[in-house]
Design an enzyme around this catalytic site. Structure first.
Site, PDB file in Angstrom:
ATOM      1  N   GLY A 141      10.274   1.921  -1.341  1.00 62.00           N
ATOM      2  CA  GLY A 141      10.275   2.830  -2.478  1.00 62.00           C
ATOM      3  C   GLY A 141      11.439   3.805  -2.422  1.00 62.00           C
TER       4      GLY A 141
ATOM      5  N   GLY B 289       6.571   0.560   5.676  1.00 57.91           N
ATOM      6  CA  GLY B 289       7.466  -0.356   4.961  1.00 57.91           C
ATOM      7  C   GLY B 289       7.547  -0.049   3.481  1.00 57.91           C
ATOM      8  N   CYS B 290       6.409   0.303   2.900  1.00 61.46           N
ATOM      9  CA  CYS B 290       6.358   0.586   1.459  1.00 61.46           C
ATOM     10  C   CYS B 290       7.082   1.887   1.130  1.00 61.46           C
ATOM     11  CB  CYS B 290       4.909   0.628   0.976  1.00 61.46           C
ATOM     12  SG  CYS B 290       4.060  -0.946   1.260  1.00 61.46           S
ATOM     13  N   THR B 291       7.022   2.841   2.042  1.00 61.28           N
ATOM     14  CA  THR B 291       7.727   4.102   1.853  1.00 61.28           C
ATOM     15  C   THR B 291       9.235   3.870   1.901  1.00 61.28           C
ATOM     16  OG1 THR B 291       5.877   5.361   2.754  1.00 61.28           O
ATOM     17  CG2 THR B 291       8.035   6.439   2.778  1.00 61.28           C
TER      18      THR B 291
ATOM     19  N   LYS C 257       0.816  -1.217   0.000  1.00 60.26           N
ATOM     20  CA  LYS C 257       0.000   0.000   0.000  1.00 60.26           C
ATOM     21  C   LYS C 257       0.848   1.264   0.000  1.00 60.26           C
ATOM     22  CE  LYS C 257      -4.275   1.662   2.061  1.00 60.26           C
ATOM     23  NZ  LYS C 257      -4.738   2.085   0.748  1.00 60.26           N
TER      24      LYS C 257
END
Length: 152
Positions: free
Chosen positions: A46, A41-43, A36
């Site tokens: 990325g 974690g995704c930030t 998401k």
């Protein structure tokens, strides 16, 4: 998935373009699936790809992030984090199904269906040459870069 051709897909991505692996023949690329936009974690993941983007480009590979988020959400996330690569929107889970990344996960003690953080390296011939599933973010981008740099 490994050693198979990249599935045929046509999905919207940031910048008003369409993600179509067939149009990338002759170019290696990395496709990383994440749960998401704008989550911790995704930030970090990325941002790690962003920070190594020049190294991926020097190795001749493009990077694409993909999640079930909308294009609007992706455009905001990309702008906020200054990602130099495109984000692919997969709201109908077409790519998620093709790559087999949907899993049952435990979240706050409840079973939820979600994207298993996974990364795939596709070579110039359009073949999946490396995959990681159940990715832990720390050190992951360096491992992906190492594989990409080893491609002939």
């Amino acid at each position: 998935m490994l050693n198979e051709s990249c599935p045929s897909l046509e999905l919207p991505m940031t910048g008003g373009a369409t993600f179509n692996p067939a149009s990338l023949k002759g170019e290696a690329f990395v496709l990383y699936f994440y749960p998401k936009d704008s989550t911790p974690g995704c930030t970090v993941e990325g941002s790690d790809f962003r920070d190594k983007h020049a190294d991926f480009a020097a190795a001749g590979a493009k990077v694409f992030g993909i999640s079930r988020d909308s294009i609007k959400s992706h455009e905001n996330f990309k702008a906020k984090m200054a990602f130099p690569f495109e984000l692919v929107s997969d709201p109908d889970e077409t790519a998620c199904a093709a790559f087999g990344v949907m899993k049952m996960k435990n979240m706050y003690g409840k079973q939820v269906r979600g994207v298993e953080r996974s990364t795939f390296v596709i070579d110039k011939e359009g073949k999946v040459v490396h995959e990681w599933r159940g990715v832990k973010v720390p050190g992951h981008v360096e491992a992906v870069l190492s594989v990409v740099q080893g491609l002939k």
